[in-house]
Design a protein around this motif. Structure first.
Motif, mmCIF file in Angstrom:
data_model
loop_
_atom_site.group_PDB
_atom_site.id
_atom_site.type_symbol
_atom_site.label_atom_id
_atom_site.label_comp_id
_atom_site.label_asym_id
_atom_site.label_seq_id
_atom_site.Cartn_x
_atom_site.Cartn_y
_atom_site.Cartn_z
ATOM 1 N N ILE A 114 0.828 -1.078 0.060
ATOM 2 C CA ILE A 114 -0.079 -0.597 -0.151
ATOM 3 C C ILE A 114 0.828 1.138 0.014
ATOM 4 C CG2 ILE A 114 -1.752 1.142 1.138
ATOM 5 C CD1 ILE A 114 -2.425 -1.618 2.483
ATOM 6 N N ARG A 115 0.749 1.888 -0.987
ATOM 7 C CA ARG A 115 1.501 2.883 -1.193
ATOM 8 C C ARG A 115 0.480 3.930 -1.612
ATOM 9 N NH1 ARG A 115 5.980 0.173 -3.690
ATOM 10 N NH2 ARG A 115 7.479 -0.532 -2.323
ATOM 11 N N PRO A 116 0.430 5.110 -0.911
ATOM 12 C CA PRO A 116 -0.524 6.145 -0.844
ATOM 13 C C PRO A 116 0.057 7.490 -1.925
ATOM 14 C CG PRO A 116 0.664 7.059 1.130
ATOM 15 C CD PRO A 116 1.329 5.023 0.411
ATOM 16 N N SER A 117 -0.850 7.420 -3.291
ATOM 17 C CA SER A 117 -0.657 8.653 -4.721
ATOM 18 C C SER A 117 -0.178 9.626 -4.195
ATOM 19 C CB SER A 117 -1.454 8.015 -5.562
ATOM 20 O OG SER A 117 -3.041 8.692 -4.605
ATOM 21 N N LEU A 118 -0.010 10.429 -4.912
ATOM 22 C CA LEU A 118 -0.460 12.119 -4.565
ATOM 23 C C LEU A 118 -1.495 12.691 -4.681
ATOM 24 C CD1 LEU A 118 1.381 14.212 -5.096
ATOM 25 C CD2 LEU A 118 1.468 14.514 -7.422
ATOM 26 N N LEU A 119 -2.679 11.966 -5.561
ATOM 27 C CA LEU A 119 -3.952 12.029 -5.501
ATOM 28 C C LEU A 119 -4.692 11.823 -4.324
ATOM 29 C CD1 LEU A 119 -6.690 13.406 -6.570
ATOM 30 C CD2 LEU A 119 -7.132 10.592 -7.873
ATOM 31 N N SER A 120 -4.154 10.070 -3.693
ATOM 32 C CA SER A 120 -4.264 10.166 -2.204
ATOM 33 C C SER A 120 -4.244 11.472 -0.952
ATOM 34 C CB SER A 120 -3.973 8.706 -2.188
ATOM 35 O OG SER A 120 -4.010 8.698 -0.403
ATOM 36 N N LYS A 121 -2.490 11.452 -0.877
ATOM 37 C CA LYS A 121 -1.902 12.468 -0.633
ATOM 38 C C LYS A 121 -2.585 13.574 -0.597
ATOM 39 C CE LYS A 121 2.538 10.323 0.562
ATOM 40 N NZ LYS A 121 4.064 10.457 0.255
ATOM 41 N N ALA A 122 -3.309 13.839 -1.148
ATOM 42 C CA ALA A 122 -3.423 15.897 -2.212
ATOM 43 C C ALA A 122 -5.392 15.249 -0.869
ATOM 44 C CB ALA A 122 -3.749 16.051 -3.241
ATOM 45 N N THR A 123 -5.606 14.249 -1.155
ATOM 46 C CA THR A 123 -7.237 14.083 -0.844
ATOM 47 C C THR A 123 -6.998 14.317 0.639
ATOM 48 O OG1 THR A 123 -7.434 12.264 -2.207
ATOM 49 C CG2 THR A 123 -9.173 12.639 -0.305
ATOM 50 N N THR A 124 -6.402 13.159 1.291
ATOM 51 C CA THR A 124 -6.152 13.504 2.833
ATOM 52 C C THR A 124 -5.646 14.869 3.081
ATOM 53 O OG1 THR A 124 -4.671 11.662 2.893
ATOM 54 C CG2 THR A 124 -5.056 12.746 4.660
ATOM 55 N N VAL A 125 -4.961 15.593 2.491
ATOM 56 C CA VAL A 125 -4.437 16.901 2.548
ATOM 57 C C VAL A 125 -6.054 18.138 2.496
ATOM 58 C CG1 VAL A 125 -3.320 19.168 2.511
ATOM 59 C CG2 VAL A 125 -2.077 17.037 2.314
ATOM 60 N N SER A 126 -6.815 17.989 1.867
ATOM 61 C CA SER A 126 -8.416 18.933 1.685
ATOM 62 C C SER A 126 -9.178 18.298 2.681
ATOM 63 C CB SER A 126 -8.451 18.370 0.426
ATOM 64 O OG SER A 126 -9.151 17.058 0.095
ATOM 65 N N GLN A 127 -9.219 17.374 2.386
ATOM 66 C CA GLN A 127 -9.818 16.530 4.374
ATOM 67 C C GLN A 127 -9.667 16.981 5.857
ATOM 68 O OE1 GLN A 127 -9.842 12.065 4.002
ATOM 69 N NE2 GLN A 127 -11.583 12.314 2.043
ATOM 70 N N ILE A 128 -8.533 17.924 5.327
ATOM 71 C CA ILE A 128 -7.974 17.901 7.068
ATOM 72 C C ILE A 128 -8.015 19.298 5.851
ATOM 73 C CG2 ILE A 128 -6.081 18.625 8.216
ATOM 74 C CD1 ILE A 128 -4.519 15.917 7.764
ATOM 75 N N LEU A 129 -7.845 20.242 5.649
ATOM 76 C CA LEU A 129 -8.302 21.656 5.305
ATOM 77 C C LEU A 129 -9.540 21.883 5.469
ATOM 78 C CD1 LEU A 129 -6.121 22.364 2.392
ATOM 79 C CD2 LEU A 129 -5.424 22.946 4.737
ATOM 80 N N THR A 130 -10.333 21.221 4.741
ATOM 81 C CA THR A 130 -11.963 21.279 5.286
ATOM 82 C C THR A 130 -11.750 20.882 6.633
ATOM 83 O OG1 THR A 130 -12.731 19.721 3.333
ATOM 84 C CG2 THR A 130 -13.970 19.984 4.298
ATOM 85 N N ILE A 131 -11.818 20.124 8.094
ATOM 86 C CA ILE A 131 -11.814 20.553 9.643
ATOM 87 C C ILE A 131 -11.523 21.645 9.361
ATOM 88 C CG2 ILE A 131 -11.822 19.091 11.266
ATOM 89 C CD1 ILE A 131 -11.971 16.438 9.724
ATOM 90 N N ILE A 132 -10.039 22.274 9.304
ATOM 91 C CA ILE A 132 -9.732 22.876 9.506
ATOM 92 C C ILE A 132 -11.068 24.104 9.263
ATOM 93 C CG2 ILE A 132 -7.875 24.135 9.715
ATOM 94 C CD1 ILE A 132 -6.069 22.391 10.006
ATOM 95 N N ALA A 133 -11.065 24.282 8.195
ATOM 96 C CA ALA A 133 -11.911 25.694 7.972
ATOM 97 C C ALA A 133 -13.521 25.797 8.303
ATOM 98 C CB ALA A 133 -12.233 25.349 6.287
ATOM 99 N N VAL A 134 -13.672 24.289 8.661
ATOM 100 C CA VAL A 134 -15.310 24.834 9.541
ATOM 101 C C VAL A 134 -14.823 24.925 10.993
ATOM 102 C CG1 VAL A 134 -16.321 23.126 10.559
ATOM 103 C CG2 VAL A 134 -16.337 22.172 8.093
ATOM 104 N N LEU A 135 -14.062 24.485 11.703
ATOM 105 C CA LEU A 135 -13.960 25.396 12.840
ATOM 106 C C LEU A 135 -13.201 26.100 12.888
ATOM 107 C CD1 LEU A 135 -11.785 21.708 13.675
ATOM 108 C CD2 LEU A 135 -14.373 22.188 14.508
ATOM 109 N N SER A 136 -12.550 26.595 12.482
ATOM 110 C CA SER A 136 -11.845 27.796 11.772
ATOM 111 C C SER A 136 -12.785 29.137 11.928
ATOM 112 C CB SER A 136 -10.776 28.498 11.208
ATOM 113 O OG SER A 136 -9.983 27.745 11.346
ATOM 114 N N ASP A 137 -14.287 28.745 11.492
ATOM 115 C CA ASP A 137 -15.658 29.350 11.282
ATOM 116 C C ASP A 137 -15.084 30.422 9.560
ATOM 117 O OD1 ASP A 137 -18.280 30.120 11.161
ATOM 118 O OD2 ASP A 137 -17.793 31.721 12.515
#
Length: 174
Positions: A114-137
């Protein structure tokens, strides 16, 4: 037990703390705990590489800790009506599909790494940024765009994993 694995376990233990702050509407503390969890995620990988402390348990535990945090965050934010339910369904369904594929490959005795691809890494980053954006209002206009990008990346990454799984299933086991 080494430092990276200890950090990973610490990250898992931060999840209930994050959820408690979120339930109690203390978004600032929830955000700080989420960021701390992110920092420990980066540190455990860095330390494992630099100090050559990679372990088999760490290879399994790290992505489990990540998924535990992200799935918990998406579920809690959806329950609190801070994220659209359809986004959480997409994020969680992708993880279930990936885990089901891994289980299927394992049951078929297929050898794979199992090796995460660049797309998979970008997905994880965007999922994290979404949570940060919501919590940051963050302003709703930007949040809508972040949510849309996260949905598209998550769907694309899911299809990429499905494609990779199909290729592995088609390989001879000889």
């Amino acid at each position: 037990m080494n430092i990276p694995n200890t950090l990973t376990i610490f990250r898992i233990l931060l999840v209930p703390v994050f959820i408690i702050f979120l339930i109690n509407n203390n978004l600032w503390m929830a955000l700080m705990i989420f960021i701390l969890a992110g920092i420990t995620d980066g540190l455990d990988g860095l330390i494992a590489r630099v100090l050559n402390q990679r372990t088999l348990i760490g290879a399994y535990l790290d992505p489990i800790a990540d998924k535990f945090l992200l799935i918990s965050a998406y579920l809690a934010l959806t329950i609190k009506n801070m994220l659209p339910a359809w986004l959480s369904v997409i994020v969680i369904s992708r993880d279930i599909i990936i885990l089901s594929g891994i289980a299927l490959l394992f049951l078929m005795a297929k050898k794979f790494v199992i090796r995460p691809s660049l797309l998979s890494k970008a997905t994880t980053v965007s999922q994290i940024l979404t949570i940060i954006a919501v919590l940051s209002d963050i302003e709703n206009y930007y949040l809508i765009q972040i949510v849309a990008v996260t949905a598209l990346l998550t769907i694309g990454s899911c299809f990429q994993y499905i494609y990779r799984g199909i290729l592995i299933m088609g390989e001879d086991s000889a």
